[in-house]
Design an enzyme around this catalytic site. Sequence first.
Site, PDB file in Angstrom:
ATOM      1  N   ARG A 224       0.822  -1.224   0.000  1.00  0.00           N
ATOM      2  CA  ARG A 224       0.000   0.000   0.000  1.00  0.00           C
ATOM      3  C   ARG A 224       0.852   1.267   0.000  1.00  0.00           C
ATOM      4  NH1 ARG A 224      -3.416   3.278   3.525  1.00  0.00           N
ATOM      5  NH2 ARG A 224      -5.460   3.573   2.581  1.00  0.00           N
TER       6      ARG A 224
ATOM      7  N   ILE B 282      -7.004   7.967  -0.950  1.00  0.00           N
ATOM      8  CA  ILE B 282      -6.952   6.510  -1.068  1.00  0.00           C
ATOM      9  C   ILE B 282      -7.859   5.998   0.044  1.00  0.00           C
ATOM     10  CG2 ILE B 282      -4.848   6.443   0.351  1.00  0.00           C
ATOM     11  CD1 ILE B 282      -3.967   3.916  -1.054  1.00  0.00           C
ATOM     12  N   SER B 283      -8.742   5.038  -0.266  1.00  0.00           N
ATOM     13  CA  SER B 283      -9.698   4.555   0.721  1.00  0.00           C
ATOM     14  C   SER B 283      -8.995   3.920   1.912  1.00  0.00           C
ATOM     15  CB  SER B 283     -10.640   3.536   0.096  1.00  0.00           C
ATOM     16  OG  SER B 283     -11.445   4.145  -0.873  1.00  0.00           O
ATOM     17  N   GLN B 284      -9.668   3.993   3.048  1.00  0.00           N
ATOM     18  CA  GLN B 284      -9.208   3.345   4.280  1.00  0.00           C
ATOM     19  C   GLN B 284      -9.104   1.827   4.032  1.00  0.00           C
ATOM     20  OE1 GLN B 284     -11.887   4.589   7.322  1.00  0.00           O
ATOM     21  NE2 GLN B 284     -11.251   2.963   8.714  1.00  0.00           N
TER      22      GLN B 284
END
Length: 242
Positions: free
Chosen positions: A63, A89-91
């Site tokens: 990530r 950026i999504s959790q």
Amino acid sequence: MNYESSYTAKPFGTSAEPLKQGDGFMNRYGASMAKLRREMVDGLRRKGIGNERVLEAMESVERHRFVDEKSHARAYDDSACPIGYGQTISQPYTVAYMTTLLLERCPLPAKVLEIGTGSGYQAAVLDALGYQVFTVERLPALYRSAVALFGELGLPIACRLGDGSLGWPEESPFDGIIVTAAAPHCPDHLLQQLADNGCLVIPVGEQDLQQMTIYRRIGMRYEKELFQYFAFVPLIGREGWN
Ligand code: SAH
């Protein structure tokens, strides 16, 4: 409730174990990125993510490569992270949650479309699971950096620049579609681009709060299921917000 666009939960990656040689990037606590990823996955498990294939895929995708260098130390915290241009950026929890919904309904091998490439992380997780991935982004700068990163990482993900609220008609039908931005209603174009038995996973609601929703196509009809609430950045386009 999960706030996609803000820093929230306590970080998972607070381990202070000694540094191992050759173990890649280190965070400020001296823990390796691989170790932080394992801790992130353990944290997701504690938060109720139970699909081992999803967890394994998320443990395999680096990530930190999807955020800029100054965010590397926080890349494995369970929080959304800015990626520029007002986007995030999504959790990890949100990625795990949506990916689980998709995988439980959309068996492999399958062709899936993501709307809202952003950093490219969600697309990379879908690729790691073994899906054939197509993704659409509306912002040229994010599109370009995702294309470059997929190239660097050798990921066979097809990217398109454009209004994803209209889908990707030339590549349809899709067995699965996942929308990682908040929609005011479910776009008809996306429903039409689902294969028979295909599933669309999409957060639908107001700008500040949406309910994760799944539409499954059965012939000419659609079955709808409702899930947890989230707060995504808006889907902007003809079938999104103006
Ligand atoms: N999936 C991304 C996070 C998405 S944030 C990741 O893993 O990093 C939402 C993204 O949707 C943003 O990049 C935003 O620019 C994009 N977006 C918003 N409206 C869109 C539209 N109509 N078509 C394509 N992308 C859109």
